[in-house]
Structure formats: structure tokens, C-alpha cells
Design a protein around this motif. Structure first.
Motif, PDB file in Angstrom:
ATOM      1  N   PRO A 102      40.030  37.020  45.041  1.00 32.52           N
ATOM      2  CA  PRO A 102      41.286  36.586  44.397  1.00 32.52           C
ATOM      3  C   PRO A 102      41.211  35.130  43.942  1.00 32.52           C
ATOM      4  O   PRO A 102      40.508  34.319  44.541  1.00 32.52           O
ATOM      5  N   ASN A 103      41.906  34.834  42.865  1.00 35.09           N
ATOM      6  CA  ASN A 103      41.968  33.462  42.347  1.00 35.09           C
ATOM      7  C   ASN A 103      43.432  33.113  42.074  1.00 35.09           C
ATOM      8  O   ASN A 103      43.951  33.400  41.004  1.00 35.09           O
ATOM      9  N   LYS A 104      44.068  32.518  43.060  1.00 38.98           N
ATOM     10  CA  LYS A 104      45.503  32.214  42.965  1.00 38.98           C
ATOM     11  C   LYS A 104      45.794  31.068  41.994  1.00 38.98           C
ATOM     12  O   LYS A 104      46.938  30.829  41.641  1.00 38.98           O
ATOM     13  N   HIS A 105      44.730  30.362  41.589  1.00 43.27           N
ATOM     14  CA  HIS A 105      44.935  29.182  40.738  1.00 43.27           C
ATOM     15  C   HIS A 105      44.704  29.471  39.260  1.00 43.27           C
ATOM     16  O   HIS A 105      44.637  28.553  38.443  1.00 43.27           O
ATOM     17  N   PHE A 106      44.576  30.749  38.904  1.00 45.86           N
ATOM     18  CA  PHE A 106      44.342  31.106  37.507  1.00 45.86           C
ATOM     19  C   PHE A 106      45.023  32.446  37.264  1.00 45.86           C
ATOM     20  O   PHE A 106      44.447  33.502  37.513  1.00 45.86           O
ATOM     21  N   SER A 107      46.246  32.387  36.804  1.00 45.98           N
ATOM     22  CA  SER A 107      47.013  33.632  36.663  1.00 45.98           C
ATOM     23  C   SER A 107      48.037  33.525  35.537  1.00 45.98           C
ATOM     24  O   SER A 107      48.389  32.426  35.106  1.00 45.98           O
ATOM     25  N   LEU A 108      48.483  34.669  35.086  1.00 50.15           N
ATOM     26  CA  LEU A 108      49.478  34.725  34.006  1.00 50.15           C
ATOM     27  C   LEU A 108      50.842  34.223  34.491  1.00 50.15           C
ATOM     28  O   LEU A 108      51.149  34.304  35.684  1.00 50.15           O
ATOM     29  N   PRO A 109      51.684  33.733  33.562  1.00 51.64           N
ATOM     30  CA  PRO A 109      53.049  33.360  33.945  1.00 51.64           C
ATOM     31  C   PRO A 109      53.792  34.587  34.469  1.00 51.64           C
ATOM     32  O   PRO A 109      53.517  35.711  34.045  1.00 51.64           O
ATOM     33  N   GLU A 110      54.738  34.362  35.373  1.00 48.63           N
ATOM     34  CA  GLU A 110      55.513  35.490  35.900  1.00 48.63           C
ATOM     35  C   GLU A 110      56.392  36.100  34.815  1.00 48.63           C
ATOM     36  O   GLU A 110      56.565  37.307  34.750  1.00 48.63           O
ATOM     37  N   SER A 111      56.930  35.252  33.955  1.00 48.02           N
ATOM     38  CA  SER A 111      57.810  35.731  32.882  1.00 48.02           C
ATOM     39  C   SER A 111      56.997  36.304  31.725  1.00 48.02           C
ATOM     40  O   SER A 111      55.984  35.734  31.312  1.00 48.02           O
ATOM     41  N   LYS A 112      57.461  37.440  31.190  1.00 49.57           N
ATOM     42  CA  LYS A 112      56.790  38.073  30.051  1.00 49.57           C
ATOM     43  C   LYS A 112      57.139  37.391  28.731  1.00 49.57           C
ATOM     44  O   LYS A 112      56.585  37.724  27.688  1.00 49.57           O
ATOM     45  N   GLU A 113      58.074  36.445  28.782  1.00 47.30           N
ATOM     46  CA  GLU A 113      58.535  35.793  27.547  1.00 47.30           C
ATOM     47  C   GLU A 113      57.805  34.486  27.257  1.00 47.30           C
ATOM     48  O   GLU A 113      57.985  33.893  26.203  1.00 47.30           O
ATOM     49  N   ALA A 168      38.249  37.178  40.328  1.00 48.13           N
ATOM     50  CA  ALA A 168      36.812  37.301  40.080  1.00 48.13           C
ATOM     51  C   ALA A 168      36.243  38.473  40.866  1.00 48.13           C
ATOM     52  O   ALA A 168      36.845  38.940  41.838  1.00 48.13           O
ATOM     53  N   LEU A 169      35.088  38.945  40.419  1.00 49.86           N
ATOM     54  CA  LEU A 169      34.368  39.980  41.148  1.00 49.86           C
ATOM     55  C   LEU A 169      33.047  39.381  41.633  1.00 49.86           C
ATOM     56  O   LEU A 169      32.328  38.742  40.873  1.00 49.86           O
ATOM     57  N   GLY A 170      32.762  39.587  42.915  1.00 46.41           N
ATOM     58  CA  GLY A 170      31.494  39.131  43.473  1.00 46.41           C
ATOM     59  C   GLY A 170      30.467  40.249  43.403  1.00 46.41           C
ATOM     60  O   GLY A 170      30.781  41.405  43.712  1.00 46.41           O
ATOM     61  N   ILE A 171      29.264  39.924  42.966  1.00 43.97           N
ATOM     62  CA  ILE A 171      28.147  40.882  42.959  1.00 43.97           C
ATOM     63  C   ILE A 171      27.072  40.348  43.905  1.00 43.97           C
ATOM     64  O   ILE A 171      26.745  39.163  43.875  1.00 43.97           O
ATOM     65  N   ILE A 172      26.539  41.216  44.747  1.00 42.36           N
ATOM     66  CA  ILE A 172      25.420  40.826  45.598  1.00 42.36           C
ATOM     67  C   ILE A 172      24.146  41.261  44.873  1.00 42.36           C
ATOM     68  O   ILE A 172      23.843  42.445  44.797  1.00 42.36           O
ATOM     69  N   PRO A 173      23.402  40.306  44.322  1.00 40.04           N
ATOM     70  CA  PRO A 173      22.255  40.662  43.484  1.00 40.04           C
ATOM     71  C   PRO A 173      20.973  40.856  44.283  1.00 40.04           C
ATOM     72  O   PRO A 173      20.958  40.691  45.506  1.00 40.04           O
ATOM     73  N   GLU A 174      19.917  41.186  43.564  1.00 38.68           N
ATOM     74  CA  GLU A 174      18.572  41.230  44.145  1.00 38.68           C
ATOM     75  C   GLU A 174      17.685  40.295  43.324  1.00 38.68           C
ATOM     76  O   GLU A 174      17.902  40.121  42.123  1.00 38.68           O
ATOM     77  N   ASN A 175      16.704  39.702  43.979  1.00 37.84           N
ATOM     78  CA  ASN A 175      15.784  38.806  43.286  1.00 37.84           C
ATOM     79  C   ASN A 175      14.829  39.577  42.373  1.00 37.84           C
ATOM     80  O   ASN A 175      14.587  40.766  42.563  1.00 37.84           O
ATOM     81  N   ASP A 176      14.284  38.868  41.410  1.00 37.27           N
ATOM     82  CA  ASP A 176      13.351  39.423  40.440  1.00 37.27           C
ATOM     83  C   ASP A 176      12.084  39.920  41.154  1.00 37.27           C
ATOM     84  O   ASP A 176      11.393  39.135  41.812  1.00 37.27           O
ATOM     85  N   PRO A 177      11.757  41.212  41.035  1.00 37.65           N
ATOM     86  CA  PRO A 177      10.578  41.753  41.721  1.00 37.65           C
ATOM     87  C   PRO A 177       9.270  41.062  41.304  1.00 37.65           C
ATOM     88  O   PRO A 177       8.337  40.952  42.102  1.00 37.65           O
TER      89      PRO A 177
END
Length: 397
Positions: A239-250, A68-77
């Protein structure tokens, strides 16, 4: 996912070119330049989903599909201005924002430092000490816990300040009650192998009306309304270690991602395309209308033509007389879906936790039960076993 409070950094604190670049993180975010910010929904859609492309050039940041990507937002002016007007405060008044005694103008503090769109029990209990309002004192009493919970839902700081005055409090007193503005985390919608030094996001703008006022999601509307191409925004990789592609390409994969839940699966598909994966890929996607809400349709169909995606099964709930969702499409394809599972396929779910993920989970158990000629208990054990093998993964929110 764990969200951590961040300290606001000024752009001037970014390292200069030529200097050794420090590791960017939650506490030292990177100011990423916005390359692209477009609405993925067609004209006439009731939704607005932003496709955001950010440059990571010079950051040294990298990520894996599923992160995931974290964004630090700003409140609505507009909300900030309404709070200041309601309380007749001076926007330029210096307020202390931390234990170190750092001071900044009030308007900046409300915009960048503090959570103003959500209330908590603790906040209202503390606020009750700063007013003679009998209704608030009654509401925070132990025996009225349920009523307090009801009041808090869907209301913000402006509501509280309007409803329970007059206040015997300075702006500093109120600021002292507020929680820090937290970063918002979004599943990454790109593969860095396909887009070197870039990161893409898929963000649904949250807007709704409650208690007589229009409400806006802090970060999603910040991105939808106020972030333009060429701007920079502070980000970090989670990082999200609990959501990832299988190691094998098959290995075959089945992905269920309606709406913005498509995000990590776009990342998965791009990664498998670049890496020349031979395993089959099946995507279940759903939204309201095919004509306006089929996110990334052209891309996905191109990947299907190239053979990167084996099968795309869609559910557009408002295009049929009876609402059809992804879990219904799963049940319609139960025989083939179970065959994939029996051959070792990984099963992924991303999106709404409250309804969709539960319905998909129930459908999956039903499919295993029926197609595998099992009891419900056996089907649940089968799915639990898949989870232990990391073949059943969920990224829900």
C-alpha cells in the motif's frame, strides 16, 4: 518506499483449493499467473517496456490506485553460471542460507536467495579478510573511501571475485557475506474496479554496459526475458498511503508521468472512468519518440474521446532539434496550469527522482511565481501548502 527481505516460498506451500486462504503478504507472497507480457515499444525503439498482466484469482488480494506491487525476482542464470565458473565451485554443493541452518544447492542460493548484482562497502571490507590481495586491502582502508565508492558503482559480485583473487574462501564463506535478494516494487498500472482479480504493471527493462560487460536489471530483465505467459511469479501488494486519488469525484487532477511514470496514472484514469468522475483530468507524458515510445497511446486517446481525460500534453525529446521534456510543456501551459491549481486541482508526479522530478518541481515553482505574481519564497510556500493538503503528491524512484 520501504523494501523488505522476503523468504522464498515453494509453490507447494500455497494453500490447496477448498482450504481457507491465508492473507498473502511480503512474507507469504502469492504466486500470480501471468496472463499477458508484451512489449509496449514499437520496432526500432531503444527501449523495452513490458506491460504485464497478472491474475489475482483466488488470492483475496486487493489494492487502491497509487499502490505498488512487489515482485520477488530471480537472478540472471548467466551471471550465476559465470560466478560459479570463475570460482570453480560445485553448483550442487549444499550451502546454509539462514540462521535456522536451512541448506539448499549453491546454484539455487545464488539464483533465488542473494543479491549478486550490487556491491557494498561492508561486503568489500569483509571480503578483504578472505584474500591476500593487496589492492583490495588498500581500497577498503578508511582514507580511500571515495575510491572505494567509485569502484562499487556499477560493479557486481563477479567483478569483485575476478578483480581481487586468489580467494582463501569456500562458497559458504562468500555466501555468508551476501545480502538477501530484495523484492522490487512497481507502481500498479491498473484499477481493480476496471480489471477485477487482475493487476497490471509497466516495467522498463534496464540494460546497460559498464566496465566492459553488459549489465541487466535484476527484476526488469527477469520479466522481459524469462517470464512467459502462463508462468507464475511471487507477488505481494505494498500500500502507498501517500499517493492516492482525491476522495471527491469532482476534483480536477494534473498528472506528470513520463516513461514508466505513466503506470499509476493509467490506474487513476481507469478508476475515474469506472467511477464516473466529473473532475477534469490533465496528463503530461513524455519519452523519446512518439512513433515508438508513446506508451498506451490508443488507450489514452480513447479515454480522451470519451471525456474521461480532458487534456493530454506530450513531450517527445528526440523528435525535435532541441530536446523538449515534460517540464518545458508545463511552462508552455503555465497560465492554464496555474488556473487549475487555483481551482483546487491535485498535482501528481511519478518517475525519475534524480532529474525529472526535480525539474518538474522547479518548473512548478516558476509557474506559481510568475502566474501568481509571487516572490519565489511565496511560490514555495504555496507549493508547501498544497503538499500539506495532499494536493501535491510524488511517487519517485
Amino acid at each position: 518506499m520501504k523494501i523488505v527481505v522476503l523468504t522464498e516460498l515453494k509453490k507447494s506451500e500455497q494453500p490447496n483449493e477448498g482450504k481457507k486462504v491465508p492473507a498473502y503478504s511480503r512474507t507469504n507472497p502469492f504466486y500470480a499467473k501471468v496472463i499477458k507480457n508484451i512489449n509496449l515499444n514499437g520496432a526500432g525503439s531503444s527501449k523495452e517496456t513490458r506491460h504485464l498482466e497478472l491474475s489475482l484469482e483466488g488470492s483475496g488480494l486487493t489494492y487502491e490506485p497509487g499502490d505498488a506491487l512487489g515482485i520477488i525476482p530471480e537472478n540472471d542464470p548467466e551471471l550465476v553460471a559465470a560466478i560459479i565458473e570463475e570460482m570453480n565451485w560445485d553448483p550442487n554443493e549444499a550451502v546454509t542460507i539462514n540462521k535456522q541452518g536451512e541448506t539448499i544447492p549453491l546454484k539455487e542460493a545464488l539464483t533465488k536467495q542473494f543479491e549478486i548484482t550490487a556491491l557494498s562497502r561492508k561486503l568489500l571490507q569483509q571480503a578483504a579478510e578472505l584474500t591476500d590481495n593487496e589492492e583490495l586491502k588498500r581500497l577498503v582502508a578508511e582514507e580511500n573511501a571515495e575510491e572505494l565508492k567509485e569502484y562499487i558503482y556499477g560493479r557486481d559480485l563477479l567483478d569483485m571475485l575476478k578483480d581481487f583473487g586468489p580467494w582463501k574462501a569456500s562458497s559458504q564463506d562468500i555466501i555468508g557475506l551476501l545480502r538477501k535478494l530484495m523484492p522490487r516494487l512497481y507502481s500498479i498500472a491498473s484499477s481493480i474496479s476496471a480489471h477485477p482479480e487482475e493487476v497490471h504493471l509497466t516495467i522498463g527493462a534496464v540494460r546497460y554496459t559498464a566496465h566492459g560487460r553488459e549489465r541487466k536489471g535484476v527484476c526488469s530483465v527477469y520479466v522481459a526475458e524469462r517470464i512467459k505467459e502462463g508462468d507464475t511469479i511471487p507477488v505481494f501488494v505494498q500500500p502507498n498511503k501517500h499517493f492516492s486519488l482525491p476522495e471527491s469525484k469532482e476534483v480536477d487532477i494534473i498528472m506528470v508521468g513520463p516513461g514508466t511514470g505513466i503506470a499509476p496514472f493509467r490506474s487513476f484514469i481507469e478508476e475515474r472512468s469506472v467511477n464516473g468522475t466529473t473532475g477534469k483530468t490533465w496528463l503530461f507524458f513524455g519519452d523519446q519518440h512518439e512513433a515508438t515510445d508513446f506508451l498506451y497511446k490508443d488507450e489514452l486517446e480513447a479515454y480522451q474521446q470519451k471525456g474521461v481525460v480532458t487534456k493530454i500534453t506530450t513531450a517527445f525529446s528526440r523528435d525535435t532539434e532541441k530536446k523538449v521534456y515534460v517540464q518545458h510543456r508545463m511552462l508552455e501551459n503555465s497560465k492554464e496550469l496555474f488556473e487549475w491549481l487555483e481551482k483546487g486541482a491535485y498535482f501528481y508526479v511519478c518517475g525519475d527522482k534524480q532529474y525529472m522530478a526535480k525539474d518538474v518541481h522547479e518548473a512548478l515553482i516558476t509557474i506559481i511565481e510568475q502566474e501568481g505574481s509571487m516572490t519565489r519564497e511565496q511560490a514555495e510556500a504555496y507549493l508547501n501548502d498544497m503538499a500539506k493538503q495532499k494536493r501535491y503528491q510524488r511517487d519517485v524512484y
